[in-house]
Design a protein around this motif. Structure first.
Motif, PDB file in Angstrom:
ATOM      1  N   ALA A 188       0.843  -1.197   0.000  1.00  0.00           N
ATOM      2  CA  ALA A 188       0.000   0.000   0.000  1.00  0.00           C
ATOM      3  C   ALA A 188       0.877   1.246   0.000  1.00  0.00           C
ATOM      4  N   GLY A 189       0.548   2.172  -0.880  1.00  0.00           N
ATOM      5  CA  GLY A 189       1.263   3.437  -0.920  1.00  0.00           C
ATOM      6  C   GLY A 189       0.537   4.485  -0.098  1.00  0.00           C
TER       7      GLY A 189
ATOM      8  N   VAL B 207      -3.569   2.394  -2.999  1.00  0.00           N
ATOM      9  CA  VAL B 207      -3.036   3.748  -2.830  1.00  0.00           C
ATOM     10  C   VAL B 207      -3.901   4.468  -1.806  1.00  0.00           C
ATOM     11  N   CYS B 208      -3.238   5.059  -0.816  1.00  0.00           N
ATOM     12  CA  CYS B 208      -3.933   5.802   0.237  1.00  0.00           C
ATOM     13  C   CYS B 208      -3.663   7.278  -0.002  1.00  0.00           C
TER      14      CYS B 208
ATOM     15  N   ILE C  73      -6.414  -1.940  -8.546  1.00  0.00           N
ATOM     16  CA  ILE C  73      -5.905  -1.099  -7.464  1.00  0.00           C
ATOM     17  C   ILE C  73      -7.011  -0.816  -6.460  1.00  0.00           C
ATOM     18  N   LYS C  74      -6.695  -0.983  -5.180  1.00  0.00           N
ATOM     19  CA  LYS C  74      -7.640  -0.662  -4.107  1.00  0.00           C
ATOM     20  C   LYS C  74      -7.390   0.773  -3.626  1.00  0.00           C
ATOM     21  N   LEU C  75      -8.431   1.373  -3.084  1.00  0.00           N
ATOM     22  CA  LEU C  75      -8.362   2.769  -2.644  1.00  0.00           C
ATOM     23  C   LEU C  75      -8.367   2.858  -1.124  1.00  0.00           C
ATOM     24  N   GLY C  76      -7.456   3.661  -0.598  1.00  0.00           N
ATOM     25  CA  GLY C  76      -7.399   3.862   0.847  1.00  0.00           C
ATOM     26  C   GLY C  76      -7.419   5.342   1.208  1.00  0.00           C
TER      27      GLY C  76
END
Length: 248
Positions: free
Chosen positions: A7-8, A39-40, A58-61
């Motif tokens: 996770a970024g 990506v956060c 890509i997941k979103l944070g």
């Protein structure tokens, strides 16, 4: 088998337009790997980034949230707002939140429970200062943080939570804990979860390492038995560096 998770954490970086350029470059990377990628991003970019990555892996944070659903909390963002955008993860208790914005173990616990209630997966940060490590109390500090964070969390919810071990002295400093030291603490965190919830749960919980993760050290870090991913700061702001980390 625990799926690796990179996770970024963009922190307070990237305008919306800059962020869109970055995730466009990252979409193909996420498509070609079995690693989970997230990506956060800053609050103002969440909706635009979500739209850009909607057809990608890509997941979103988000980087933080309040535990209340609504109310007179000027400047805060609620879990309801994040859920409405479609956020998958939220970072809770990052050391910078603890250090600069008075985040406590108690508020971390409230936020975890609220995120779970709204089906947002928490990335919960724990870690010791350099002074605490030099005193030899780093494991006491981290165990206390873990136990307070998970206070009242039901067994069925534990594996929805990602734990990020961040030695505070290694964040943004260029210093990195040795891969062996990082793994020792991650294994200790896993043991703490085992003591509270049992080995079947502890073996499924994903534990990331965060603390100046770079392309040159990620392979050693990810080869450790109890490290399941990385929470990446500065290196997540450059597509080539983050790509190398994802492809460890």
């Amino acid at each position: 088998m625990r799926r690796p998770f990179i996770a970024g954490n963009w922190k307070m970086n990237k305008t919306i337009s800059e962020g869109l350029v970055l995730v466009k470059e990252l979409k193909e990377v996420a498509e070609k790997t079995d690693v989970e990628v997230a990506v956060c991003v800053p609050f103002i970019a969440l909706k635009d980034i979500k739209e850009e990555i909607k057809d990608s892996k890509i997941k979103l944070g988000a980087q933080n949230m309040h535990w209340e659903e609504s109310g007179a909390f000027t400047g805060e963002i609620s879990p309801v707002m994040l859920k409405d955008i479609g956020v998958d993860y939220v970072i809770i208790g990052h050391s910078e939140r603890r250090q600069y914005f008075n985040e406590t173990d108690e508020t971390v616990n409230k936020k975890i429970k609220s995120a779970l209630k709204h089906e947002i997966n928490p990335i919960v940060c724990v870690g010791e200062t350099l002074e605490e490590r030099e005193k030899g109390i780093e494991k006491d500090i981290v165990k206390n943080q873990v136990l307070k964070a998970f206070d009242g969390v039901e067994k069925d919810d534990v594996t929805k939570i990602v734990i990020a071990y961040e030695p505070i002295w290694a964040i943004g400093t260029g210093k990195t804990a040795s891969s062996e030291d990082a793994n020792e603490m991650c294994a200790f965190i896993r043991k703490t979860i085992e003591e509270k919830y049992g080995i079947d749960v502890s073996e499924r919980v994903r534990i990331q390492y965060g603390g100046s993760v770079k392309p040159h050290n990620v392979t050693d870090i990810m080869n450790q038995a109890d490290i399941d991913g990385a929470l990446v700061g500065g290196a997540s702001l450059k597509a080539d560096a983050f790509t190398e980390i994802v492809n460890f």
